[in-house]
Design a protein around this motif. Structure first.
Motif, PDB file in Angstrom:
ATOM      1  N   THR A 120       1.940   1.877  -3.540  1.00  0.00           N
ATOM      2  CA  THR A 120       0.821   2.413  -4.320  1.00  0.00           C
ATOM      3  C   THR A 120       0.572   3.873  -3.988  1.00  0.00           C
ATOM      4  O   THR A 120       0.360   4.711  -4.880  1.00  0.00           O
ATOM      5  CB  THR A 120      -0.449   1.596  -4.048  1.00  0.00           C
ATOM      6  N   SER A 133       0.826  -1.210   0.000  1.00  0.00           N
ATOM      7  CA  SER A 133       0.000   0.000   0.000  1.00  0.00           C
ATOM      8  C   SER A 133       0.858   1.257   0.000  1.00  0.00           C
ATOM      9  O   SER A 133       0.501   2.265  -0.605  1.00  0.00           O
ATOM     10  CB  SER A 133      -0.925   0.006   1.225  1.00  0.00           C
ATOM     11  N   GLN A 185       3.087   6.126  -5.673  1.00  0.00           N
ATOM     12  CA  GLN A 185       2.822   6.280  -7.102  1.00  0.00           C
ATOM     13  C   GLN A 185       1.686   7.263  -7.343  1.00  0.00           C
ATOM     14  O   GLN A 185       1.770   8.122  -8.227  1.00  0.00           O
ATOM     15  CB  GLN A 185       2.506   4.913  -7.711  1.00  0.00           C
TER      16      GLN A 185
END
Length: 315
Positions: A211, A208, A214
């Motif tokens: 992510t 997580s 990003q």
């Protein structure tokens, strides 16, 4: 005296932000709490998490993000301003979706706001920071991680969120878009409050966390640039050697207890093995910052050296 709370979010639950805990931590202090909730993905549960608080103080403002109109992270500032504009308090408490208050600090915050209510020269209050890294047991005390920041402001229309919503400035002739233009902006005159923000932005399961990084880079640099920045990175974030990070010796806010108990990625954390090889070094891992941090923490009592302040300290 009235105190309003405000924040913004989009896909907060999906990205593992403790937004429910953030809002819950402030509800005993504030008279209202406004959240600008962006256009979340269908598989996100941020609205449901907020509504599960069942608080009449909570108001959700539905918004739509426009990263073309507000690039380089300025959509964060724009969303912050949208929530701020809905607040009615004398003082406005700003919490980002990964920032939580400790219940022990709430009386001190209220007392400070009351004491300075009629000091018109004081435009903002500073709160200290606890930055957690990897899990809830390790706290960064490093140069480059701000030790205090503006989190309470006067309810004045010329005060706006600044840059990527880290802080605030007074911008009398604000055009509604230029959150990164220093021309015509003024640092706020701020006093310290004897209270802290517990910042959990770097406490997520490693997948997580990658992510979230990003997504954050897409917001700040655009889709293509973000893809290039992460092309060589592993799909799971490596927090590095946690044995190099100081242990946290205090207590966490009570609202965080269920979340702390549910932590299930300890087997993915390292306590040795040197620096990460699957990503570039972050600030506290770089030699320059490590040297300055040693000076600050060992010789100067934690005082920040050569750091940028986005405020004028009043007292």
């Amino acid at each position: 005296m009235r105190i309003s709370g405000f924040s913004f979010a989009r896909n907060a639950v999906k990205l593992h932000y403790p937004i429910r805990e953030a809002v819950a931590s402030a509800l005993p202090l504030v008279d209202e709490f406004v959240v600008a909730l962006g256009d979340c993905d269908p598989d996100d549960g941020t609205r449901e998490a907020l509504e599960s608080l069942h608080s009449p103080k909570l108001r959700i403002l539905d918004t739509v993000w426009d990263l073309e109109a507000f690039p380089r992270g300025m959509e964060h500032a724009h969303q912050t301003d949208l929530a701020k504009a809905q607040c009615s308090g004398d003082w406005l408490l700003y919490l980002q979706a990964d920032e939580v208050l400790h219940e022990a600090d709430l009386p001190r915050i209220r007392a400070r706001c009351e004491a300075l209510l009629h000091r018109d020269d004081i435009e903002a209050l500073l709160l200290r920071y606890h930055h957690f890294w990897g899990d809830y047991a390790h706290e960064l005390r490093s140069h480059g991680w701000y030790r205090e920041e503006i989190r309470i402001i006067r309810n004045r229309p010329e005060i706006h969120s600044w840059e990527s919503a880290q802080s605030f400035r007074r911008i009398p002739q604000f055009d509604g878009r230029s959150y990164r233009n220093p021309e015509g902006s003024f640092k706020l005159r701020a006093a310290r409050a004897d209270a802290a923000i517990y910042h959990y932005g770097w406490v997520r399961p490693p997948a997580s966390m990658q992510t979230k990084r990003q997504v954050f880079d897409r917001i700040h640099h655009g889709t293509e640039a973000a893809a290039a920045r992460h092309a060589a990175n592993a799909p799971v974030f490596d927090y590095g050697d946690l044995s190099r990070i100081p242990r946290f010796r205090g207590t966490h806010p009570a609202v965080m207890a269920p979340r702390i108990a549910a932590l299930d990625w300890q087997d993915q954390l390292r306590h040795g093995g040197g620096p990460p090889r699957s990503r570039g070094l972050v600030k506290h891992e770089r030699l320059k910052y490590r040297l300055v941090s040693w000076l600050e923490n060992r010789l100067f009592g934690g005082r920040t050296l050569w750091g940028f302040r986005n405020y004028e300290l009043a007292e």
